[in-house]
Motif scaffolding. Structure first.
Motif, PDB file in Angstrom:
ATOM      1  N   GLY A   1      41.464   5.955   4.416  1.00  0.00           N
ATOM      2  CA  GLY A   1      40.456   4.915   4.531  1.00  0.00           C
ATOM      3  C   GLY A   1      40.004   4.775   5.970  1.00  0.00           C
ATOM      4  N   GLY A   2      39.375   3.668   6.292  1.00  0.00           N
ATOM      5  CA  GLY A   2      38.808   3.550   7.623  1.00  0.00           C
ATOM      6  C   GLY A   2      38.790   2.135   8.157  1.00  0.00           C
ATOM      7  N   ILE A   3      38.343   2.035   9.405  1.00  0.00           N
ATOM      8  CA  ILE A   3      38.103   0.775  10.072  1.00  0.00           C
ATOM      9  C   ILE A   3      36.701   0.840  10.650  1.00  0.00           C
ATOM     10  CG2 ILE A   3      40.529   0.292  10.519  1.00  0.00           C
ATOM     11  CD1 ILE A   3      40.253   1.328  13.307  1.00  0.00           C
ATOM     12  N   GLU A   4      36.120  -0.311  10.939  1.00  0.00           N
ATOM     13  CA  GLU A   4      34.740  -0.375  11.410  1.00  0.00           C
ATOM     14  C   GLU A   4      34.701  -0.839  12.861  1.00  0.00           C
ATOM     15  OE1 GLU A   4      30.787  -3.108  10.544  1.00  0.00           O
ATOM     16  OE2 GLU A   4      32.336  -2.963   9.010  1.00  0.00           O
ATOM     17  N   LEU A   5      33.928  -0.130  13.682  1.00  0.00           N
ATOM     18  CA  LEU A   5      33.684  -0.557  15.052  1.00  0.00           C
ATOM     19  C   LEU A   5      32.354  -1.293  15.055  1.00  0.00           C
ATOM     20  CD1 LEU A   5      34.438  -0.580  18.046  1.00  0.00           C
ATOM     21  CD2 LEU A   5      33.314   1.651  18.255  1.00  0.00           C
ATOM     22  N   GLN A   6      32.354  -2.561  15.477  1.00  0.00           N
ATOM     23  CA  GLN A   6      31.188  -3.432  15.394  1.00  0.00           C
ATOM     24  C   GLN A   6      30.724  -3.833  16.798  1.00  0.00           C
ATOM     25  OE1 GLN A   6      29.770  -4.700  12.463  1.00  0.00           O
ATOM     26  NE2 GLN A   6      28.275  -5.910  13.573  1.00  0.00           N
ATOM     27  N   ARG A   7      29.412  -3.777  17.043  1.00  0.00           N
ATOM     28  CA  ARG A   7      28.837  -4.313  18.272  1.00  0.00           C
ATOM     29  C   ARG A   7      27.844  -5.405  17.884  1.00  0.00           C
ATOM     30  NH1 ARG A   7      27.396  -2.090  23.483  1.00  0.00           N
ATOM     31  NH2 ARG A   7      27.856  -0.021  22.680  1.00  0.00           N
ATOM     32  N   ASP A   8      28.049  -6.598  18.412  1.00  0.00           N
ATOM     33  CA  ASP A   8      27.131  -7.713  18.183  1.00  0.00           C
ATOM     34  C   ASP A   8      26.446  -8.056  19.494  1.00  0.00           C
ATOM     35  OD1 ASP A   8      27.944  -7.851  15.556  1.00  0.00           O
ATOM     36  OD2 ASP A   8      29.280  -9.561  15.856  1.00  0.00           O
ATOM     37  N   GLN A   9      25.136  -8.173  19.450  1.00  0.00           N
ATOM     38  CA  GLN A   9      24.368  -8.586  20.617  1.00  0.00           C
ATOM     39  C   GLN A   9      24.636 -10.070  20.891  1.00  0.00           C
ATOM     40  OE1 GLN A   9      22.566  -6.492  22.598  1.00  0.00           O
ATOM     41  NE2 GLN A   9      23.503  -4.925  21.292  1.00  0.00           N
ATOM     42  N   PRO A  10      24.363 -10.546  22.121  1.00  0.00           N
ATOM     43  CA  PRO A  10      24.601 -11.957  22.434  1.00  0.00           C
ATOM     44  C   PRO A  10      23.983 -12.889  21.391  1.00  0.00           C
ATOM     45  CG  PRO A  10      24.006 -10.757  24.420  1.00  0.00           C
ATOM     46  CD  PRO A  10      23.821  -9.801  23.269  1.00  0.00           C
TER      47      PRO A  10
ATOM     48  N   GLY B   1      44.082  -2.133   3.493  1.00  0.00           N
ATOM     49  CA  GLY B   1      43.990  -0.945   2.660  1.00  0.00           C
ATOM     50  C   GLY B   1      42.927   0.051   3.103  1.00  0.00           C
ATOM     51  N   GLY B   2      42.218  -0.241   4.204  1.00  0.00           N
ATOM     52  CA  GLY B   2      41.239   0.705   4.727  1.00  0.00           C
ATOM     53  C   GLY B   2      39.964   0.827   3.916  1.00  0.00           C
ATOM     54  N   LYS B   3      39.721  -0.116   3.016  1.00  0.00           N
ATOM     55  CA  LYS B   3      38.515  -0.066   2.178  1.00  0.00           C
ATOM     56  C   LYS B   3      37.609  -1.234   2.522  1.00  0.00           C
ATOM     57  CE  LYS B   3      40.806   2.140  -1.677  1.00  0.00           C
ATOM     58  NZ  LYS B   3      41.146   2.078  -3.078  1.00  0.00           N
ATOM     59  N   ALA B   4      36.305  -0.997   2.494  1.00  0.00           N
ATOM     60  CA  ALA B   4      35.335  -2.058   2.765  1.00  0.00           C
ATOM     61  C   ALA B   4      35.571  -3.224   1.811  1.00  0.00           C
ATOM     62  CB  ALA B   4      33.916  -1.535   2.637  1.00  0.00           C
ATOM     63  N   ALA B   5      35.516  -4.420   2.361  1.00  0.00           N
ATOM     64  CA  ALA B   5      35.801  -5.613   1.576  1.00  0.00           C
ATOM     65  C   ALA B   5      34.560  -6.138   0.873  1.00  0.00           C
ATOM     66  CB  ALA B   5      36.355  -6.700   2.491  1.00  0.00           C
ATOM     67  N   VAL B   6      34.750  -6.673  -0.325  1.00  0.00           N
ATOM     68  CA  VAL B   6      33.686  -7.389  -1.016  1.00  0.00           C
ATOM     69  C   VAL B   6      33.489  -8.702  -0.257  1.00  0.00           C
ATOM     70  CG1 VAL B   6      33.040  -8.566  -3.152  1.00  0.00           C
ATOM     71  CG2 VAL B   6      34.243  -6.365  -3.241  1.00  0.00           C
TER      72      VAL B   6
ATOM     73  N   VAL C   1      43.548   1.072  19.629  1.00  0.00           N
ATOM     74  CA  VAL C   1      43.371   0.373  18.354  1.00  0.00           C
ATOM     75  C   VAL C   1      43.404   1.360  17.191  1.00  0.00           C
ATOM     76  CG1 VAL C   1      41.826  -1.067  16.976  1.00  0.00           C
ATOM     77  CG2 VAL C   1      42.125  -1.543  19.407  1.00  0.00           C
ATOM     78  N   ALA C   2      42.722   2.487  17.352  1.00  0.00           N
ATOM     79  CA  ALA C   2      42.716   3.493  16.291  1.00  0.00           C
ATOM     80  C   ALA C   2      44.138   3.977  16.005  1.00  0.00           C
ATOM     81  CB  ALA C   2      41.811   4.661  16.660  1.00  0.00           C
ATOM     82  N   ALA C   3      44.904   4.242  17.054  1.00  0.00           N
ATOM     83  CA  ALA C   3      46.275   4.717  16.863  1.00  0.00           C
ATOM     84  C   ALA C   3      47.138   3.664  16.164  1.00  0.00           C
ATOM     85  CB  ALA C   3      46.893   5.091  18.203  1.00  0.00           C
ATOM     86  N   ARG C   4      46.916   2.405  16.464  1.00  0.00           N
ATOM     87  CA  ARG C   4      47.738   1.339  15.916  1.00  0.00           C
ATOM     88  C   ARG C   4      47.310   0.919  14.506  1.00  0.00           C
ATOM     89  NH1 ARG C   4      48.776  -3.967  19.376  1.00  0.00           N
ATOM     90  NH2 ARG C   4      49.769  -2.396  20.669  1.00  0.00           N
ATOM     91  N   TYR C   5      46.001   0.903  14.223  1.00  0.00           N
ATOM     92  CA  TYR C   5      45.515   0.293  12.990  1.00  0.00           C
ATOM     93  C   TYR C   5      44.859   1.228  11.984  1.00  0.00           C
ATOM     94  CZ  TYR C   5      46.269  -4.118  15.429  1.00  0.00           C
ATOM     95  OH  TYR C   5      46.823  -5.170  16.099  1.00  0.00           O
TER      96      TYR C   5
END
Length: 126
Positions: free
Chosen positions: A26-35, A107-112, A17-21
């Motif tokens: 800028g950056g992307i966010e890796l998110q972990r959500d509990q059940p 654009g790799g920037k955190a969204a409002v 995913v990192a290589a593709r996106y």
């Protein structure tokens, strides 16, 4: 309002995913959500792509055609790619095993982010 697009891809790892996106700047966010973690009704000012690495989530969004609004939902799991056009009102709930996914803002920037107590009455920019 545009309609989200849900695509199934083959199983992807973090490096894939990192290589593709990952944007040039800028950056992307890796998110972990509990059940059962809920991200209540909201929208973003930019297009976002979500890529599910592990687990699942139920995605709900408001679909509009003319003056008619409906809430559409579906469960997505590992390997799913979700395209959320800017200003799409949506929410998600992590599945019984939780969910790990990338959030890739345009654009790799955190969204409002704008939140809504009643998504059926909300107004958003087009």
């Amino acid at each position: 309002m545009s309609t989200p697009l849900i695509l199934e891809e083959s199983s992807l790892g973090v490096a894939d995913v990192a290589a593709r996106y990952l944007p040039e700047q800028g950056g992307i966010e890796l998110q972990r959500d509990q059940p059962a973690k809920v991200h209540a009704w909201h929208s973003h000012a930019v297009h976002e792509t979500l890529v599910v690495l592990d687990g699942s989530m139920v995605l709900e969004y408001v679909a509009a055609e003319g003056n008619e609004r409906t809430i559409t939902s579906g469960e997505v799991g590992s390997g799913a790619r979700i395209e959320l056009p800017a200003h799409t009102i949506h929410q998600s709930t992590a599945g019984e095993d939780g969910c790990i996914y990338f959030i890739i803002p345009e654009g790799g920037k955190a969204a409002v982010t704008t939140t809504y107590s009643d998504p059926m009455k909300a107004t958003v920019e087009a």
